[in-house]
Design a protein around this motif. Structure first.
Motif, PDB file in Angstrom:
ATOM      1  N   TRP A   1      -4.331  10.456   2.525  1.00 32.40           N
ATOM      2  CA  TRP A   1      -4.009   9.095   2.915  1.00 32.40           C
ATOM      3  C   TRP A   1      -3.055   8.454   1.906  1.00 32.40           C
ATOM      4  O   TRP A   1      -2.053   7.838   2.278  1.00 32.40           O
ATOM      5  N   TYR A   2      -3.409   8.584   0.633  1.00 31.00           N
ATOM      6  CA  TYR A   2      -2.578   7.977  -0.412  1.00 31.00           C
ATOM      7  C   TYR A   2      -1.193   8.604  -0.438  1.00 31.00           C
ATOM      8  O   TYR A   2      -0.186   7.908  -0.589  1.00 31.00           O
ATOM      9  N   LEU A   3      -1.138   9.929  -0.294  1.00 29.07           N
ATOM     10  CA  LEU A   3       0.153  10.618  -0.288  1.00 29.07           C
ATOM     11  C   LEU A   3       0.994  10.166   0.906  1.00 29.07           C
ATOM     12  O   LEU A   3       2.206   9.932   0.776  1.00 29.07           O
ATOM     13  N   ALA A   4       0.343  10.037   2.066  1.00 30.93           N
ATOM     14  CA  ALA A   4       1.076   9.624   3.265  1.00 30.93           C
ATOM     15  C   ALA A   4       1.690   8.240   3.093  1.00 30.93           C
ATOM     16  O   ALA A   4       2.853   8.012   3.453  1.00 30.93           O
ATOM     17  N   VAL A   5       0.931   7.305   2.527  1.00 23.53           N
ATOM     18  CA  VAL A   5       1.449   5.949   2.338  1.00 23.53           C
ATOM     19  C   VAL A   5       2.539   5.933   1.287  1.00 23.53           C
ATOM     20  O   VAL A   5       3.599   5.305   1.464  1.00 23.53           O
ATOM     21  N   LEU A   6       2.315   6.630   0.175  1.00 21.63           N
ATOM     22  CA  LEU A   6       3.298   6.642  -0.912  1.00 21.63           C
ATOM     23  C   LEU A   6       4.634   7.231  -0.469  1.00 21.63           C
ATOM     24  O   LEU A   6       5.694   6.807  -0.932  1.00 21.63           O
ATOM     25  N   VAL A   7       4.584   8.206   0.442  1.00 17.22           N
ATOM     26  CA  VAL A   7       5.815   8.866   0.889  1.00 17.22           C
ATOM     27  C   VAL A   7       6.436   8.149   2.090  1.00 17.22           C
ATOM     28  O   VAL A   7       7.656   7.955   2.156  1.00 17.22           O
ATOM     29  N   SER A   8       5.597   7.760   3.058  1.00 15.12           N
ATOM     30  CA  SER A   8       6.126   7.239   4.322  1.00 15.12           C
ATOM     31  C   SER A   8       6.817   5.888   4.165  1.00 15.12           C
ATOM     32  O   SER A   8       7.817   5.621   4.854  1.00 15.12           O
ATOM     33  N   VAL A   9       6.305   5.021   3.276  1.00 17.71           N
ATOM     34  CA  VAL A   9       6.911   3.693   3.137  1.00 17.71           C
ATOM     35  C   VAL A   9       8.350   3.786   2.625  1.00 17.71           C
ATOM     36  O   VAL A   9       9.275   3.281   3.274  1.00 17.71           O
ATOM     37  N   PRO A  10       8.608   4.411   1.468  1.00 16.58           N
ATOM     38  CA  PRO A  10      10.011   4.500   1.030  1.00 16.58           C
ATOM     39  C   PRO A  10      10.878   5.331   1.967  1.00 16.58           C
ATOM     40  O   PRO A  10      12.073   5.037   2.125  1.00 16.58           O
ATOM     41  N   LEU A  11      10.285   6.342   2.614  1.00 15.41           N
ATOM     42  CA  LEU A  11      11.056   7.154   3.555  1.00 15.41           C
ATOM     43  C   LEU A  11      11.509   6.315   4.748  1.00 15.41           C
ATOM     44  O   LEU A  11      12.684   6.356   5.144  1.00 15.41           O
TER      45      LEU A  11
ATOM     46  N   MET B   1      -9.484  -1.256   1.795  1.00 20.19           N
ATOM     47  CA  MET B   1      -8.535  -2.256   1.341  1.00 20.19           C
ATOM     48  C   MET B   1      -7.569  -1.736   0.281  1.00 20.19           C
ATOM     49  O   MET B   1      -6.397  -2.128   0.281  1.00 20.19           O
ATOM     50  N   PRO B   2      -7.977  -0.858  -0.645  1.00 20.61           N
ATOM     51  CA  PRO B   2      -6.981  -0.328  -1.583  1.00 20.61           C
ATOM     52  C   PRO B   2      -5.810   0.351  -0.873  1.00 20.61           C
ATOM     53  O   PRO B   2      -4.658   0.201  -1.298  1.00 20.61           O
ATOM     54  N   LEU B   3      -6.099   1.068   0.218  1.00 24.25           N
ATOM     55  CA  LEU B   3      -5.028   1.738   0.952  1.00 24.25           C
ATOM     56  C   LEU B   3      -4.138   0.726   1.679  1.00 24.25           C
ATOM     57  O   LEU B   3      -2.908   0.857   1.700  1.00 24.25           O
ATOM     58  N   VAL B   4      -4.747  -0.291   2.268  1.00 25.48           N
ATOM     59  CA  VAL B   4      -3.983  -1.336   2.945  1.00 25.48           C
ATOM     60  C   VAL B   4      -3.085  -2.074   1.955  1.00 25.48           C
ATOM     61  O   VAL B   4      -1.908  -2.354   2.232  1.00 25.48           O
ATOM     62  N   MET B   5      -3.637  -2.395   0.789  1.00 25.93           N
ATOM     63  CA  MET B   5      -2.843  -3.071  -0.238  1.00 25.93           C
ATOM     64  C   MET B   5      -1.696  -2.188  -0.709  1.00 25.93           C
ATOM     65  O   MET B   5      -0.586  -2.666  -0.959  1.00 25.93           O
ATOM     66  N   LEU B   6      -1.940  -0.881  -0.819  1.00 23.67           N
ATOM     67  CA  LEU B   6      -0.892   0.048  -1.226  1.00 23.67           C
ATOM     68  C   LEU B   6       0.235   0.080  -0.201  1.00 23.67           C
ATOM     69  O   LEU B   6       1.425   0.141  -0.565  1.00 23.67           O
TER      70      LEU B   6
ATOM     71  N   MET C   1       0.269  -4.430  -6.858  1.00 28.58           N
ATOM     72  CA  MET C   1      -1.102  -4.336  -6.353  1.00 28.58           C
ATOM     73  C   MET C   1      -1.970  -5.483  -6.870  1.00 28.58           C
ATOM     74  O   MET C   1      -2.813  -6.024  -6.133  1.00 28.58           O
ATOM     75  N   ILE C   2      -1.794  -5.853  -8.136  1.00 26.02           N
ATOM     76  CA  ILE C   2      -2.653  -6.892  -8.706  1.00 26.02           C
ATOM     77  C   ILE C   2      -2.062  -8.293  -8.546  1.00 26.02           C
ATOM     78  O   ILE C   2      -2.708  -9.275  -8.905  1.00 26.02           O
ATOM     79  N   THR C   3      -0.866  -8.383  -8.014  1.00 25.71           N
ATOM     80  CA  THR C   3      -0.279  -9.693  -7.743  1.00 25.71           C
ATOM     81  C   THR C   3      -0.260  -9.923  -6.232  1.00 25.71           C
ATOM     82  O   THR C   3      -1.193 -10.511  -5.678  1.00 25.71           O
ATOM     83  N   THR C   4       0.758  -9.436  -5.567  1.00 20.46           N
ATOM     84  CA  THR C   4       0.894  -9.651  -4.128  1.00 20.46           C
ATOM     85  C   THR C   4      -0.280  -9.079  -3.343  1.00 20.46           C
ATOM     86  O   THR C   4      -0.859  -9.745  -2.484  1.00 20.46           O
ATOM     87  N   GLY C   5      -0.624  -7.837  -3.615  1.00 15.48           N
ATOM     88  CA  GLY C   5      -1.682  -7.179  -2.857  1.00 15.48           C
ATOM     89  C   GLY C   5      -3.015  -7.886  -2.984  1.00 15.48           C
ATOM     90  O   GLY C   5      -3.692  -8.179  -1.982  1.00 15.48           O
ATOM     91  N   LEU C   6      -3.417  -8.178  -4.197  1.00 17.05           N
ATOM     92  CA  LEU C   6      -4.714  -8.804  -4.433  1.00 17.05           C
ATOM     93  C   LEU C   6      -4.732 -10.249  -3.957  1.00 17.05           C
ATOM     94  O   LEU C   6      -5.773 -10.755  -3.535  1.00 17.05           O
ATOM     95  N   ALA C   7      -3.602 -10.919  -4.013  1.00 17.00           N
ATOM     96  CA  ALA C   7      -3.556 -12.319  -3.587  1.00 17.00           C
ATOM     97  C   ALA C   7      -3.673 -12.455  -2.073  1.00 17.00           C
ATOM     98  O   ALA C   7      -4.350 -13.365  -1.569  1.00 17.00           O
ATOM     99  N   GLU C   8      -3.046 -11.557  -1.309  1.00  9.94           N
ATOM    100  CA  GLU C   8      -2.924 -11.754   0.132  1.00  9.94           C
ATOM    101  C   GLU C   8      -3.918 -10.953   0.973  1.00  9.94           C
ATOM    102  O   GLU C   8      -4.578 -11.502   1.863  1.00  9.94           O
ATOM    103  N   GLU C   9      -4.018  -9.665   0.733  1.00  5.18           N
ATOM    104  CA  GLU C   9      -4.739  -8.799   1.659  1.00  5.18           C
ATOM    105  C   GLU C   9      -6.249  -9.014   1.733  1.00  5.18           C
ATOM    106  O   GLU C   9      -6.840  -8.840   2.800  1.00  5.18           O
ATOM    107  N   PRO C  10      -6.942  -9.393   0.637  1.00  7.74           N
ATOM    108  CA  PRO C  10      -8.377  -9.668   0.763  1.00  7.74           C
ATOM    109  C   PRO C  10      -8.690 -10.818   1.707  1.00  7.74           C
ATOM    110  O   PRO C  10      -9.834 -10.950   2.153  1.00  7.74           O
TER     111      PRO C  10
END
Length: 321
Positions: A115-125, A242-247, A158-167
C-alpha cells in the motif's frame, strides 16, 4: 397519615437534555463539524488575509517569505478547524470510546508495505504524466537537492497539512457521511466542502492572491472533489487507515512543493493547477470504474448505506447531519 415528598433527583427531563448543546451535537454532529471547521479556521485566518500577505488592510506582513509565513499565518487556523472540531465533537458526544476509535484509525499503520509503495510511486507518477501531457515535454533530470529533500519534505507535510486536515475531513466526516448517504454522495459532499474550506486563502499569497481570477478557486474546488474519490477509495480499501490517506494527500503537496518546478521549469502556476486537475480526473474515473461506484466500501456496508439513503422518513427515520 403523613405524605412523603419525593426527594429531588439530579436527572434532567428528557426534553431538557435534548435541548442542550450536547444534545444538539449528538443529533447533528456533521452539521456542527462543518460549521466549526469553517468558522474556527476562517476566523483564525483573518489576520493573515488582512495582512500584507493578503489584502493589505493591516500594516503587517508575516515574516519568512511566502512559504515560511504560511506556518504562522495559515497552519494555526488549519489545526484549529478540522482536527480541532472533530476532537471536540467526539469528546463531547462519544467520550473515551469515540476517542479510542479515532485514535485507532489515526494509528492504523499495519496495512501492508505494498500500500505504502503504491501511494509513494503512483502520486508522483500520475502528476508527472499529467504535467507531460500539458507541457508536451518530458521531465528534467531531478537535482540532488530534490532527491535529498523529497522524503524530509513528505514527513514535514504529514505533520502539517496531513495532520491538520485529514483527521477531520476523512476520519471524522467520511464514515458518518457514508453511513448516511453512501460513498458517492458522501464523497461529493465532503469533497466540495473540503475544497471550499480553502477559499479565503485565495485572497493571500498561499493561493497567488489577492488578485486571482475567479476560475482558479473554482478549479481548485473541482479538483479537490475529484481527488476525494481517490481518497475515499484508499480510505475504504485500506480498512480506514489514516496514515495512508494522509500520505496520499501529502504526496501531492510534496510533489509540487519540492519536485514539480525542478522537473518542469517551464510550467506556469496555471499549468500546475491544470496538471493536478487532470491527474485527479483520471484517478476519479479509474476509482469509479474499478469499484463500480462503491469506492472500496465493502458490499455489506455499501448495501446498508444504500438502504439508509433510500429509507422513508415515515418508516425508519435517520439522523440528519
Amino acid at each position: 397519615m403523613r405524605t412523603e415528598t419525593p426527594a429531588p433527583t439530579s436527572t434532567a427531563p428528557a426534553g431538557r437534555t435534548e435541548g442542550t448543546l450536547r444534545g444538539s451535537l449528538r443529533r447533528h454532529p456533521l452539521t456542527w463539524f462543518f460549521t466549526l471547521a469553517y468558522g474556527l479556521s476562517w476566523v483564525a485566518w483573518l489576520p493573515y488575509v488582512l495582512s500584507g500577505n493578503g489584502l493589505g488592510v493591516w500594516d503587517f506582513t508575516f515574516p519568512g517569505g511566502a512559504a515560511a509565513s504560511q506556518i504562522t499565518g495559515v497552519l494555526p487556523g488549519a489545526y484549529l478547524g478540522p482536527i480541532g472540531s472533530a476532537l471536540l465533537i467526539i469528546a463531547l458526544t462519544e467520550g473515551r470510546a469515540g476517542l479510542r476509535t479515532w485514535r485507532g484509525r489515526m494509528t492504523r499503520f499495519n496495512v501492508g508495505w505494498r500500500w505504502y509503495l503504491a501511494v509513494l510511486v503512483s502520486v508522483p507518477l500520475a502528476l508527472t504524466l499529467a504535467s507531460v501531457a500539458l507541457s508536451g515535454d518530458g521531465p528534467a533530470q531531478p537535482s540532488a537537492t530534490v532527491l535529498i529533500a523529497f522524503l524530509p519534505g513528505l514527513a514535514a507535510q504529514m505533520i502539517t497539512t496531513g495532520l491538520a486536515e485529514e483527521p477531520g475531513w476523512r476520519e471524522f466526516a467520511m464514515p458518518r457521511m457514508q453511513r448516511r448517504n453512501g460513498p458517492l454522495a458522501a464523497t461529493l459532499i465532503v469533497g466540495v466542502l473540503w475544497g471550499g474550506w480553502h477559499l479565503p486563502l485565495f485572497l493571500t499569497d498561499w493561493g497567488g492572491g489577492p488578485d486571482v481570477a475567479w476560475t482558479e478557486p473554482v478549479e481548485f474546488v473541482a479538483t479537490a472533489t475529484l481527488f476525494s474519490f481517490v481518497m475515499t477509495w484508499v480510505f475504504n480499501r485500506s480498512g480506514e487507515s489514516m496514515p495512508l490517506v494522509m500520505l496520499l494527500h501529502c504526496g501531492v503537496n510534496n510533489y509540487f512543493s519540492v519536485a514539480g518546478e525542478d522537473l518542469f521549469p517551464g510550467m506556469s502556476h496555471a499549468d500546475v493547477t491544470h496538471a493536478f486537475f487532470l491527474a485527479s480526473l483520471a484517478g476519479a474515473v479509474i476509482a469509479l470504474a474499478v469499484t463500480r461506484g462503491r469506492l472500496g466500501l465493502p458490499k455489506r456496508q455499501s448495501a446498508l448505506a444504500e438502504a439508509a439513503a433510500g429509507t422513508s422518513p415515515m418508516s425508519s427515520p435517520r439522523p440528519t447531519p
